[in-house]
Write a protein that holds these residues in place. Sequence first.
Motif, mmCIF file in Angstrom:
data_model
loop_
_atom_site.group_PDB
_atom_site.id
_atom_site.type_symbol
_atom_site.label_atom_id
_atom_site.label_comp_id
_atom_site.label_asym_id
_atom_site.label_seq_id
_atom_site.Cartn_x
_atom_site.Cartn_y
_atom_site.Cartn_z
ATOM 1 N N LEU A 116 0.986 -1.217 -0.005
ATOM 2 C CA LEU A 116 0.272 -0.084 0.024
ATOM 3 C C LEU A 116 0.768 1.178 0.034
ATOM 4 C CD1 LEU A 116 -2.584 -1.143 2.766
ATOM 5 C CD2 LEU A 116 -2.819 -1.299 0.263
ATOM 6 N N LEU A 117 1.897 1.215 0.658
ATOM 7 C CA LEU A 117 2.776 2.290 0.727
ATOM 8 C C LEU A 117 3.669 2.565 -0.405
ATOM 9 C CD1 LEU A 117 4.486 1.885 4.367
ATOM 10 C CD2 LEU A 117 2.680 3.304 3.679
ATOM 11 N N LYS A 118 3.723 1.329 -1.153
ATOM 12 C CA LYS A 118 4.475 1.423 -2.527
ATOM 13 C C LYS A 118 3.318 2.012 -3.451
ATOM 14 C CE LYS A 118 7.192 -1.232 -5.840
ATOM 15 N NZ LYS A 118 7.666 -2.805 -6.011
ATOM 16 N N ARG A 119 2.292 1.658 -3.519
ATOM 17 C CA ARG A 119 1.229 2.112 -4.449
ATOM 18 C C ARG A 119 1.151 3.608 -4.403
ATOM 19 N NH1 ARG A 119 -5.040 -0.344 -4.950
ATOM 20 N NH2 ARG A 119 -5.469 1.086 -6.593
ATOM 21 N N MET A 120 1.164 4.141 -3.114
ATOM 22 C CA MET A 120 1.096 5.477 -2.554
ATOM 23 C C MET A 120 2.445 6.375 -3.019
ATOM 24 S SD MET A 120 -1.114 5.473 0.601
ATOM 25 C CE MET A 120 -1.511 7.047 0.668
ATOM 26 N N ASN A 121 3.467 5.493 -3.123
ATOM 27 C CA ASN A 121 4.665 6.331 -3.557
ATOM 28 C C ASN A 121 5.309 6.945 -2.355
ATOM 29 O OD1 ASN A 121 6.883 6.452 -5.212
ATOM 30 N ND2 ASN A 121 6.434 8.303 -6.157
#
Length: 327
Positions: A116-121
């Motif tokens: 999720l953190l990766k998706r939100m960059n």
Amino acid sequence: MTLSDNHQLMLTAGKRTIDIETKAVAALEARIDQHFIKACDLILTCKGRVIVTGMGKSGHIGNKIAATLASTGTPAFFVHPGEASHGDLGMITRQDVVIAISNSGSSAEVVTLLPLLKRMNIPMISMTGNPDSPLAEAAAVNLDISIESEACPLDLAPTSSTTVTLVMGDALAVALLEAKGFTAEDFAFSHPGGALGRKLLLKVEDIMHGDNEVPRVKKESPISQALLEMTEKGFGMTTVVDDNNQLIGVFTDGDLRRCVDQGQDIGSATIGDVMSTKPKTIHRDILAAEALGQMENGKITALIVEDDEHHPIGVLHMHDILRAGVI
């Protein structure tokens, strides 16, 4: 006093714990390196806040790290990883930086957040004891908090690991504090209710007695009138002003005692005859702590507050400073 075997074991265990944790903290010094610099740069360039997360004992330490960052000029707060998966992830924005803490680097609740953190960059700083863990590999930078062993003789209860994590967090907070030029006054604004906040924020004008509370007499006034003014206002002194209400002197209890000792005719003398012509004054914008220093140095209990035109606009008494909690 003779120690029982059990008491001796307690002392030995306590000293061993301190020794193990001291060595674990000392090993951190070599890890203040390029990874540490990168972590600081990520936070310094962050346009949002620092979000700290961690599970279990790491979470307790993370909570304290977030509080330390926030109180030293780096906006931060703690988000529980379990709650984040059930709605609290909405507290994190794309402008933030995440510090994720897990000694193993594989705490399920924290690892669940990684996609999720990766998706939100959102850039992530990990604090782990395992550089090959999922958490460390997903992070923009990993801060090594590995230890040789826990202080717990079973090597199970988080002891050395939590201490090392806390120290690494403090190192980050202090490095950021100095990089930002964070001052004692900045700290005080974050702690207005504390003793330091009162010392660095409270000004004379905030606690002085003003307006009609200021004792005033003219230099032509008889001493009896001055005594009445002193009694009514209760400061043990009165200001002496001219026709333009400018301060020209002060008359105190000490001056009265000197008059009596010198055989002065109190019934006929005017205040102009017996006043002190160099009263101790202070400006309203001065810190109350500085006013306290002037009182202590001058061995007096009150200061006259005057404006730029030398008009007496207030009186600050030692009792006012005590009540305000400046000391």
